[in-house]
Structures are given as C-alpha cells and as structure tokens.
Design an enzyme around this catalytic site. Structure first.
Site, PDB file in Angstrom:
ATOM      1  N   ARG A 205       0.055  11.976  -8.957  1.00 59.10           N
ATOM      2  CA  ARG A 205       0.741  10.679  -8.722  1.00 59.10           C
ATOM      3  C   ARG A 205       2.022  10.587  -9.332  1.00 59.10           C
ATOM      4  O   ARG A 205       2.815   9.741  -9.012  1.00 59.10           O
ATOM      5  CB  ARG A 205      -0.206   9.521  -9.412  1.00 59.10           C
TER       6      ARG A 205
ATOM      7  N   PHE B 133      -1.706  16.795   4.012  1.00 53.47           N
ATOM      8  CA  PHE B 133      -2.454  16.105   3.110  1.00 53.47           C
ATOM      9  C   PHE B 133      -1.091  15.887   2.025  1.00 53.47           C
ATOM     10  O   PHE B 133      -0.558  16.758   1.367  1.00 53.47           O
ATOM     11  CB  PHE B 133      -3.346  17.097   2.298  1.00 53.47           C
TER      12      PHE B 133
ATOM     13  N   GLU C  68       0.745  -1.049  -0.036  1.00 54.04           N
ATOM     14  CA  GLU C  68       0.138   0.061  -0.001  1.00 54.04           C
ATOM     15  C   GLU C  68       1.077   1.241  -0.084  1.00 54.04           C
ATOM     16  O   GLU C  68       2.189   1.113   0.360  1.00 54.04           O
ATOM     17  CB  GLU C  68      -0.983  -0.044   1.240  1.00 54.04           C
ATOM     18  N   ASP C  69       0.332   2.325  -0.754  1.00 52.77           N
ATOM     19  CA  ASP C  69       1.095   3.678  -0.467  1.00 52.77           C
ATOM     20  C   ASP C  69       0.962   4.263   0.885  1.00 52.77           C
ATOM     21  O   ASP C  69       2.173   4.624   1.389  1.00 52.77           O
ATOM     22  CB  ASP C  69       0.631   4.516  -1.738  1.00 52.77           C
TER      23      ASP C  69
ATOM     24  N   ASP D 174      -3.932   5.781   6.209  1.00 54.16           N
ATOM     25  CA  ASP D 174      -4.210   6.929   6.614  1.00 54.16           C
ATOM     26  C   ASP D 174      -5.326   6.692   7.864  1.00 54.16           C
ATOM     27  O   ASP D 174      -5.262   6.172   8.996  1.00 54.16           O
ATOM     28  CB  ASP D 174      -5.019   7.880   5.672  1.00 54.16           C
TER      29      ASP D 174
END
Length: 648
Positions: A633, A620, A567-568, A571
């Site tokens: 991205r 963010f 996963e990136d 959160d």
C-alpha cells in the site's frame, strides 16, 4: 483572378493554412517554385506585407548557388522584404554527421528555418512543394514500402518547432508554376541537378510523370484526392490507435512495453496503425526508418503462438516478445554474464543483480517465520552449495511428483521471459542436485521446520540500495509518482468546479483509497466534510470473492447531502455498486464516484465512475493504497505485481 490563383486560395482556405494575423517565413531557393510562391504571397494580400520574410540557405552544392542567392537577395531588397541567409558547406556537414547529402541538406535547412522563426516570432514556414512533388512522393513511398500516413504523400500542414510548415502550392502543377513565373518575369534560376538521373526523385519526375500524364491528364487531381482522402482515413485511425496505446503501453526508463492481453484482440488495421505510431514515437518521428515489413514482422510476433521471440530493427532497436508483453529497447544485445559461486556454511554472496544469498545453520535463535528462502535437511545434501547460471539439461526433482522436470519446462510454466532465464540463480548442492531457483520454484528437498533434525537455511534477498525491498516484487511501474500527482491536480480542479458552494460529504473507502483521498482533498478548493467506510469483497486473494461486507459504517448521515465517494480502483464493481445503492437508499441528494483507477476488463456489474484517473489493463496492480494481502500500500507509484508473488 485566374484559375490557378483560385485553386490556391481555395486550398489555403480548405486547410486553414494562412490567417490574417500570421507571420510568414517563405523558404526561397531561387528556383521558379519558391520565387513564384514568394511573388504570390506578396501580391495576394493574405497577410500584411510587413508580415512576410524570406529565408535562403546556400548549400554550396551547385555552380549557380551564388547567382541564386544574389537573385533572391535583390528581389527582397527591392521590395523591402526582411531577408535571412545562412551558408553551409553541406558536403562537409554530411561527412561529419555520416549521413547522405540529401538528408543532411534537409536537416540543416529546417534547423535554419526554425531558428529564424524562433528569433523573429514567426509562426508559419511556407514551402513551395507542388502537385508534381506530391505524385513523385506518393509513388516513391509506395515503392519503398512506407506505411500509414506516408502513403498520403506531402501533407498541407505539419508542426515544426515554433509553429507550422505549410504548402499552399500543392494543388497546382510544375507547368502552371513555370507559366506564372514567366508571366511575371521572375528572375529564377534553374537547378541543373534536377535533370540528373543520379537522384531517385528525378527518375520518377522525368520517366514516370510524363507517362502518367499522357495516360490520364487528370492524374494530378486524382492524386490530390487520394492524398486528402487517405490522410483523413489515417488521421481517424491514428486517433483510435493513440487511445489503444495509452491503455496498453508502459514506459519504464529506456524500455517501452506493450501489453498484449487486450491489444492482440483488436482488429488488424488498428494493430498495424498502433505499431506504426509507436515506432514513430521511438524513432522521434523519423518515418524514413520505418517500412511495412517492420510493422508486419511485429504483428506476426504478436499473433504467433510462440510466446518468446525477437527481431532487430534499424538503429539498434530490439523488439522482444515475452508471453503477453512486447518490449522495445534501443542498444546492443549482450550475452548474459556467466557466474559460479561456492557457498559454505555462514557464507554470503552477492550477485550482479544486487541480490544476496546466505547459508546458515538453523538454530533456536534463527527466525524462520516468514522465511524468504528454504529449509534443507542436512542429511539430504552435500556442501558446499553451488550458485550458477542454468545449463542445458538441468532438471529438478519436484515436490509430490515422480521423477524430475526440465528446468526449461519449469521456466515456461512460470512464464519467465526467455531473456531473463540465463540471469536467474540456480542453487544446487555439491553433487549437482538442483535445490532451488529463487523466485521460480523450490525442489522436493524443501523441508518443514524440525526440532529433531539438523537443518540448513538458505536466504535469498533482493536488494535496492542495499536493503531488501518490496520494489523488487514489482514487474513494471505502470503509473509513476509524478503522473499520479499530475492527474490528482487535474481531478482536483474538476471537483472544485463541481462542488463549489455545495459542502459535499466526501466518503473515503478504506483502506485503499486513503493515500489518494489524502492527496486529492488538498486539491479540492472548497468547503467539504469527510467520512470513511470500510467495505470489502476481496480478503487475501487477487480475485473478488463476490461477498460484500461492511466492516466500518459512516458516522455522518447522508440524507439530503451531496455525497462524493472516493475509491482507489473499480475492478469487479461489486463493492462500489453495493455502496452506491446503499447511500442512495439512505436518501442522499446526489451520489458521485471518483476512482483513481478503472479496470474495465474485471467488471462483473454495470457501474461507471463519474471521474476516472487512469484506465489500467487487466493485471494485478498494487501501490499507492492498493494492496496484495495487506502489502505494498505504501508504494509511491502504481505497479504490476509479479505473478510469482501471488501464485506461490
């Protein structure tokens, strides 16, 4: 073995100062302290005699400097001890460096010692500081206002280039050293400057130390215990402070930025220690520059309700508070350049920040979709337009509001740092009506597209290398491309060891994990299979919606397989928690999770990754697979998105 020697041996063992395979360079000035140290090491058999060498620096500051040099040289020649000497005119060097005599002498000494160590493969520099020096140092630093580990005085061991500087004589007094030197008939010289009241240390030595010793003969032992206990306390706190800085400090070129959102909620002692650690880093470990007042000034800035403030520290270090960020930067502070441009129809101007502004007449061939600018009704304004700095009293007429609002208040609402406000372009018409502050706010004169009206288009383009760039939407580079690849190499090694011979099914979570997964799999040196899932709970926003949807399911079966999810970012954790539970339900043999980024502050469910690249603050973040509304991205780094980008 007499009591003095026993205490020295015990101190060496306690602090692991000397091992049998060490090579020692003994700094010998010719005084009783360093001569006694050399004689002790020569006779103590802690290391072989051939592992001992001597360094002597002739400063040419004292009348008996030549006698000291000869005495040390003769002593070494009689015992076949390697002897290294360097002569430096410290007064001339001090004038050249524009520093004091004592500071310059210290600099040239350590430069000489470290050079000898490097050239002769020596790993320990042995210095003759003793218990009297320790008391003097602690008192001087407390009176001067030093902070942190400086209160603890002289440390038994510290790093130098190529090894360590050690001080095995710290547990014994000057009187004991003189007694030792006399007993062994050592040919030491007395430094006549030690009695001069011109030097601060000498005043402490001749006036305070006798008083303290008379008050309590055990003062040496008490100061020794104070030094050791406070050192341990400070080292523990500094570990915590170091971890705190790693989570909240951003390095961006010449500027260091401390993120305050989480930092300011930590306990005050930990904040103070972290600030001291940061200042030590910025001042290249020169603790003499830092005082308690500096640290308390910075803490006051952090805890103040004023979101914009600044202080100037030594050596032109400026600290600037800008809302929830604290910026540290060396250099002069310059007044922002004033600018004033007139913009006629079809004109294009370029600002000093490489941004450009263009005014065109709207027509059927002018693209307005996704316009990076604003539309104006020609009947509302008077040309030419003016592009300038802000001025006192500026007010803007706001959409949907009666009257106008001060530009200062608009900047405050948008949390624009004070130091950036004077550089922002303010666009007005010729009569002075403020139309737009690009990147901050549009006025009530902003219009929708109309086929019936004559309209103007103002385009504002932020440039890097002459082209409009998404890099301009990034507030800070949080993790550089090099840092990403170094961490990926590290994770690759760990995962290779974990899955060697197990042929795992590696599941990439689309779309964000794709760049990370691509680079990571190149670093996992074992057989594996790949598959992908697309599971989402965001949409086009910045906050998780809470609703989890499977957009693309796996092609392969996970039953009986070791599954590694890539996963990136974790959160809220909802998406990953759902996915892990789903794969377990499908009877996977094992499920582990590797994430490039972990944002604990955003967590809504209890889930932790087995492997984490970086812990990031509650900002963010975009880049390297992470997006905002499908953009960014392809950034090669991880950056913090400017708030105005996702709040428009």
């Amino acid at each position: 073995m007499d009591d003095t020697k026993k205490r020295i041996h015990k101190y060496i063992e306690k602090h692991d100062l000397i091992r049998s395979d060490d090579k020692l360079l003994v700094a010998v000035s010719g005084g009783p302290d360093s001569f006694a140290l050399l004689h002790f090491l020569w006779s103590a058999n802690l290391v072989p005699k051939e592992a001992i060498a001597v360094a002597h620096l002739n400063h040419h500051l004292r009348e008996n400097a030549e006698k000291e040099q000869l005495a040390v040289q003769t002593f070494c020649e009689e015992r076949d001890i390697p002897f290294f000497i360097e002569e430096v005119d410290v007064k001339k060097r001090a004038e050249k460096l524009q520093k004091g005599i004592e500071e310059t002498a210290r600099i040239v000494r350590y430069d000489f010692f470290e050079k000898v160590m490097a050239e002769n493969n020596i790993n320990k520099l042995v210095l003759a500081h003793h218990a009297d020096d320790q008391i003097e140092t602690i008192l001087m630093r407390l009176v001067r206002g030093s902070s942190s580990i400086g209160w603890s005085g002289i440390q038994p061991k510290r790093e130098v280039r190529g090894g360590y500087a050690i001080r095995p004589f710290l547990p014994i007094t000057k009187a004991e050293i003189i007694e030792y030197a006399t007993k062994h008939a050592l040919p030491y010289e007395i430094d006549e400057s030690n009695t001069s009241q011109e030097y601060t240390r000498n005043r402490y030595r001749t006036q305070l130390l006798p008083f303290l010793s008379k008050e309590n003969p055990a003062v040496y032992e008490h100061f020794k215990r104070f030094s050791e206990e406070t050192s341990e306390d400070f080292q523990f706190l500094e570990e915590l402070a170091s971890n705190l800085l790693k989570k909240n400090l951003i390095q961006n070129g010449k500027q260091s930025t401390l993120l305050l959102s989480d930092f300011k909620n930590e306990a005050n002692p930990l904040q103070r220690r972290a600030i001291h650690l940061l200042l030590m880093y910025l001042y290249n470990d020169d603790g003499r520059v830092i005082t308690v007042n500096h640290i308390y000034q910075i803490i006051q800035m952090i805890q103040s309700e004023n979101p914009s403030s600044s202080i100037d520290l030594p050596k032109k270090l400026t600290v600037i508070r800008s809302y929830n960020e604290l910026h540290f930067q060396f250099g002069e502070r310059h007044a922002p350049p004033e600018f004033y441009h007139q913009l006629e129809l079809n004109d294009r101007i370029e600002l000093d920040n490489k941004a450009s502004i263009r005014l065109k007449l709207k027509s059927s061939v002018v693209q307005t979709n996704g316009l990076n600018g604003m539309l104006l009704d020609a009947e509302d304004i008077t040309l030419p337009l003016i592009v300038r700095n802000r001025v006192n009293g500026d007010r803007m007429t706001m959409k949907g509001q009666a009257g106008s609002k001060k530009l200062k208040d608009i900047f405050i609402d948008a949390k624009i740092p004070r130091q950036e406000r004077d550089n922002l372009p303010v666009i007005t018409d010729y009569t002075g009506k403020i139309l737009w502050v690009p990147g901050v706010k549009k006025s009530a004169y902003d219009r929708e597209f109309s086929r019936s009206k004559k309209q103007y288009i103002i385009r504002y383009t932020r440039n890097i290398g002459g082209n409009e760039s998404m890099h301009n939407d990034i507030q800070k580079v949080l993790i550089s491309e090099d840092e990403l690849q170094e961490k990926i190499r590290e994770l690759g090694r760990e995962l290779t060891a974990e899955y060697e011979g197990r042929n795992p099914l590696v599941v990439g979570v689309l779309k964000g994990a794709t760049p990370f997964m691509t680079d990571l799999l190149k670093r996992i040196d074992t057989y594996l299979e790949m598959d992908f899932m697309d599971v989402s709970s965001y949409g086009n926003g910045t906050v998780s919606s809470g609703e989890v949807k499977i957009i693309k399911d796996l092609n392969a079966s996970v039953e009986g397989r070791d599954v590694l999810i890539i996963e990136d970012i974790i959160d809220s954790g909802r998406t990953l928690s759902y996915l892990v539970d789903l794969i377990k339900y499908r009877k996977a043999k094992s499920v582990k999770l590797v994430t490039l980024l972990d944002k604990p502050a955003g967590r809504n469910v209890a889930i932790e990754a087995d492997y984490v690249g970086f812990v990031v603050p509650n900002e963010f973040v975009v880049g390297y697979g992470l997006d905002y509304a499908e953009r960014y991205r392809n950034l090669p780094y991880i950056g913090i998105l400017k708030p105005e980008i996702y709040s428009e």
